[in-house]
Design a protein around this motif. Structure first.
Motif, PDB file in Angstrom:
ATOM      1  N   UNK A  87       0.361  -1.072   0.080  1.00 50.08           N
ATOM      2  CA  UNK A  87      -0.025  -0.262   0.232  1.00 50.08           C
ATOM      3  C   UNK A  87       1.382   0.875   0.171  1.00 50.08           C
ATOM      4  N   UNK A  88       1.715   0.904   0.956  1.00 49.57           N
ATOM      5  CA  UNK A  88       2.654   2.662   0.955  1.00 49.57           C
ATOM      6  C   UNK A  88       3.116   2.663  -0.718  1.00 49.57           C
ATOM      7  N   UNK A  89       4.043   1.061  -1.243  1.00 48.10           N
ATOM      8  CA  UNK A  89       4.628   1.463  -2.394  1.00 48.10           C
ATOM      9  C   UNK A  89       3.417   1.959  -3.690  1.00 48.10           C
ATOM     10  N   UNK A  90       2.048   1.800  -3.095  1.00 51.43           N
ATOM     11  CA  UNK A  90       1.137   2.370  -4.279  1.00 51.43           C
ATOM     12  C   UNK A  90       0.905   3.754  -4.153  1.00 51.43           C
ATOM     13  N   UNK A  91       0.567   3.748  -3.050  1.00 52.79           N
ATOM     14  CA  UNK A  91       0.828   5.394  -2.223  1.00 52.79           C
ATOM     15  C   UNK A  91       1.878   6.963  -3.175  1.00 52.79           C
ATOM     16  N   UNK A  92       3.193   5.943  -2.628  1.00 51.63           N
ATOM     17  CA  UNK A  92       3.653   6.417  -3.306  1.00 51.63           C
ATOM     18  C   UNK A  92       3.907   6.623  -4.818  1.00 51.63           C
ATOM     19  N   UNK A  93       3.644   5.804  -5.661  1.00 60.07           N
ATOM     20  CA  UNK A  93       4.238   5.728  -7.211  1.00 60.07           C
ATOM     21  C   UNK A  93       2.713   7.020  -7.228  1.00 60.07           C
ATOM     22  N   UNK A  94       1.511   6.761  -6.504  1.00 61.00           N
ATOM     23  CA  UNK A  94       0.374   7.815  -7.070  1.00 61.00           C
ATOM     24  C   UNK A  94       0.827   8.917  -7.033  1.00 61.00           C
ATOM     25  N   UNK A  95       1.783   9.584  -5.838  1.00 59.38           N
ATOM     26  CA  UNK A  95       2.002  10.543  -5.337  1.00 59.38           C
ATOM     27  C   UNK A  95       2.588  11.422  -6.371  1.00 59.38           C
ATOM     28  N   UNK A  96       3.834  10.808  -6.917  1.00 57.00           N
ATOM     29  CA  UNK A  96       4.699  10.986  -7.877  1.00 57.00           C
ATOM     30  C   UNK A  96       4.029  11.301  -9.482  1.00 57.00           C
ATOM     31  N   UNK A  97       3.274  10.338  -9.359  1.00 57.80           N
ATOM     32  CA  UNK A  97       1.986  10.838 -10.908  1.00 57.80           C
ATOM     33  C   UNK A  97       1.558  11.816 -10.835  1.00 57.80           C
TER      34      UNK A  97
END
Length: 97
Positions: A87-97
Motif C-alpha cells: 500500500x505504501x509503494x502504491x501511494x508513493x507511485x501514485x503521488x509521483x504521477x
C-alpha cells in the motif's frame, strides 16, 4: 462497482483482490476511479467484528493484497500466486504521477 470482472483477481475472505502489479493497479484506478483498499494483516480480524468496515472493504472498487502473510498462506493452501502490492509503494507511485 468498477470493471474488476475484466481484470485478474482472487477472492479471499470475500474480498476480490487485484492480481497484478502496481503499475496495472494504478492504470486501473486512473482509468476507472473509485475506492481502493489495501487491507493488511491486522485488518482481517476486524472483518469479522465490524460490519461497516467489512462492507466498505468488500464493496471497494479495487483491493490490493498488502498482507505478506495472507499471500504466503494462500500460496501454501491453494497453490496459487497472488501478487503483493505494498500500500505504501502504491501511494508513493501514485503521488509521483
Amino acid at each position: 462497482m468498477s470493471d474488476i470482472d475484466d481484470i485478474s483477481s482472487y477472492q479471499i475472505l470475500g474480498i476480490r483482490f487485484f492480481n497484478g502489479d502496481v503499475d496495472e493497479a494504478l492504470a486501473s484506478m486512473f482509468r476507472q476511479g473509485g475506492f481502493l483498499v489495501a487491507p493488511s494483516g491486522t485488518c482481517f480480524a476486524r472483518l469479522r467484528e465490524d460490519e461497516t468496515y467489512r462492507n466498505a472493504v468488500v464493496r471497494a472498487d479495487l483491493a490490493i493484497a498488502d498482507s505478506g502473510l495472507m499471500i504466503v498462506l494462500w500460496r501454501l493452501l491453494r497453490r496459487e500466486k497472488v501478487h503483493r502490492i505494498s500500500g505504501f509503494k502504491y501511494l508513493d507511485i501514485w503521488l509521483e504521477s
